[in-house]
Enzyme design. Structure first.
Site, PDB file in Angstrom:
ATOM      1  N   CYS A  71      22.492  45.876  47.969  1.00 56.11           N
ATOM      2  CA  CYS A  71      22.808  44.644  48.693  1.00 56.11           C
ATOM      3  C   CYS A  71      22.594  44.848  50.191  1.00 56.11           C
ATOM      4  O   CYS A  71      23.229  45.721  50.794  1.00 56.11           O
ATOM      5  CB  CYS A  71      24.252  44.234  48.422  1.00 56.11           C
ATOM      6  SG  CYS A  71      24.761  42.785  49.376  1.00 56.11           S
ATOM      7  N   CYS A  77      29.471  42.336  54.958  1.00 50.81           N
ATOM      8  CA  CYS A  77      30.264  41.452  54.110  1.00 50.81           C
ATOM      9  C   CYS A  77      31.521  42.167  53.627  1.00 50.81           C
ATOM     10  O   CYS A  77      31.482  43.330  53.247  1.00 50.81           O
ATOM     11  CB  CYS A  77      29.421  40.994  52.922  1.00 50.81           C
ATOM     12  SG  CYS A  77      30.352  40.076  51.693  1.00 50.81           S
ATOM     13  N   GLU A 331      53.946  29.111  32.987  1.00 50.76           N
ATOM     14  CA  GLU A 331      53.115  29.178  34.193  1.00 50.76           C
ATOM     15  C   GLU A 331      53.680  28.204  35.223  1.00 50.76           C
ATOM     16  O   GLU A 331      54.172  27.121  34.876  1.00 50.76           O
ATOM     17  CB  GLU A 331      51.667  28.812  33.851  1.00 50.76           C
ATOM     18  CG  GLU A 331      50.735  28.620  35.025  1.00 50.76           C
ATOM     19  CD  GLU A 331      50.607  29.847  35.900  1.00 50.76           C
ATOM     20  OE1 GLU A 331      50.762  29.712  37.117  1.00 50.76           O
ATOM     21  OE2 GLU A 331      50.334  30.933  35.349  1.00 50.76           O
ATOM     22  N   CYS A 406      46.764  43.622  37.875  1.00 53.65           N
ATOM     23  CA  CYS A 406      45.612  43.704  38.775  1.00 53.65           C
ATOM     24  C   CYS A 406      45.937  44.540  40.008  1.00 53.65           C
ATOM     25  O   CYS A 406      45.124  44.612  40.923  1.00 53.65           O
ATOM     26  CB  CYS A 406      45.136  42.310  39.168  1.00 53.65           C
ATOM     27  SG  CYS A 406      46.409  41.320  39.982  1.00 53.65           S
TER      28      CYS A 406
END
Length: 449
Positions: A71, A77, A331, A406
């Protein structure tokens, strides 16, 4: 240690953001674009109270795992951290991050843990948010330079499908012809803030959503024409209105300009509705593996009652429902719950119920009502489980808890807290859903002792 001074140092590890960790006189120095076992001449760019930041001036000992970046935007970035390394060493760095967190923070004593690498590092990401800014020759879109809100213009992002880049190019062409202004954070002026693209890998459907400061789309027909001509699979064009200051990307109001109000994708043999606000794993192929690992850990035989906290649009919930007696999904986001209910009906699943509530409050209420699940599945945001959720889990006393995470640090913290309440870690496995990025997913099984 002084700013702008040059020091000699070796890489000893990596942070959760993918920065190399070097040590100078006992002080940690965080270094971008580092590789394992390398030695550098470092220039110190910032000195803080507990750590410093530096940049590589010269590589004195080069790692064989360092490669040329595919990239061209990778150095500027802020989206990807590992294009300068082989994918094999990237997965080892991620595995070590999970292992270190579980042992150091979680109090475990693991020598190793399995990691499932992704089959490809390219075109896997099905969601993209492109910030828009004013350039010298018109509007530009791309991603923020690391640590800033400076937009790096990007023509092709390799972790995204090409349809996303084509959609952005079409929107920018419309903006130029329609004389649309970019939003300016400093002056709080301008119309177009972000270009939001979602792509369904299996159905090939594409949704394009413009985030604007006011509900105004000049030359709407031109916009639709350019998108339809250039984006194969275009199924929905939406506008989200966000007039507020601050970093939140989406506002409260979304309307459909053209096409469907949502796109659909197929995951684990089920069809899922994806609206602009829906949570959906960004790597569908690896998400299937992640959910299969979660199902294996749940060990369902058709007789169990299951509670799925932080259920989103019901992806894990409905997968669990195929193997359980009943499932309750909880949720906080109302739009996600509505999508979850529609997904259940769409797939003919009748043994799943969904409630819109804070996970902690819902878990506490279910515990008080003696709704005692055999298995609890949690997939919280990066901040992990709240104290209320952990206490409610302990009160409901399920046989098994499956924790999908995560963030290894908050996962490890919560494992220790659950262990103090009578649960023991039986299995942990990492899965890479974010090749070339620093994030990593983990699935853990805890059993009641």
């Amino acid at each position: 240690m002084k700013k702008n001074e040059i020091y000699r140092a070796e890489v000893t590890g990596f942070t959760s953001e993918g920065l190399g960790v070097c040590r100078v006189d006992g002080c940690a120095v965080f270094v971008p674009n580092a590789a394992p076992d390398e030695e550098y001449e470092l220039r110190i760019t910032h000195v803080g109270k507990n750590a410093a930041h530096g940049k590589i001036e010269k590589i004195l000992r080069r790692s064989p795992e360092r490669i040329n970046r595919r990239c061209p935007y990778a150095k500027q970035c802020g989206g990807c951290e590992f294009w300068h390394l082989t994918y094999e060493v990237e997965t080892q760095i991620k595995k070590q991050r999970v292992l270190d967190a579980l042992n150091r923070i979680g109090g475990q004593n693991l020598n190793d843990l399995p990691i499932t690498p992704a089959p490809t590092c390219e075109s896997y990401r099905n969601k993209a948010l492109y910030p828009v800014a004013a350039g010298k020759k018109g509007l530009v879109a791309g991603f923020y330079k690391k640590g800033t809100h400076e937009v790096v213009p990007i023509d092709r992002c390799f972790i995204l499908p090409e349809c996303a880049d084509r959609a952005v190019a079409a929107v920018l062409a419309w903006a130029k012809q329609a004389k649309v202004s970019a939003y300016d954070e400093t002056t709080h002026t301008g119309l177009l803030r972000h270009i939001f693209v979602r792509h369904a890998e299996m159905t090939k459907q594409v949704m394009v959503c413009l985030v604007v400061t006011r509900d105004e789309i000049p030359k709407k027909e031109l916009l639709l024409s350019l998108l339809q001509e250039n984006v194969k699979g275009l199924a929905s064009v939406a506008v989200n209105v966000n007039p507020r200051r601050g970093n939140a990307v989406l506002g409260d109001t979304t309307r459909i300009v053209w096409g469907k109000d949502a796109i659909e994708d197929v995951l684990c043999g089920l069809r899922f509705r994806i609206s602009p606000r829906s949570f959906y794993q960004v790597n569908r192929t690896q998400a299937e593996k992640l959910y299969e690992k979660a199902l294996e850990a749940a060990d369902l035989h058709g007789t169990e009652r299951v509670l799925d906290l932080y259920c989103g649009t019901g992806t894990i919930t409905l997968c669990l429902a195929k193997r359980a007696k009943s499932v309750i999904g909880v949720e906080l986001i109302e739009a996600a719950i509505q999508d979850a209910k529609k997904n259940a009906r769409r797939n003919g699943i009748e043994n799943a119920r969904f409630f819109c509530a804070d996970a902690g409050e819902a878990a506490k209420k279910l515990a008080q009502e003696n709704e005692l699940p055999d298995v609890i599945v949690v997939d919280p945001p990066r901040k992990g489980l709240s104290a209320d959720v952990i206490e409610a889990i302990a009160q409901m006393s399920p046989t098994r808890v499956v924790y999908v995470s995560c963030d290894p640090a908050t996962l490890a913290r919560d494992l220790r807290l659950l262990e103090e309440r009578g649960y023991q870690l039986k299995r942990a496995e990492a899965l890479d859903l974010f090749p070339r990025c620093a994030h990593i997913e983990t699935v853990c099984l805890l059993s009641r002792q």
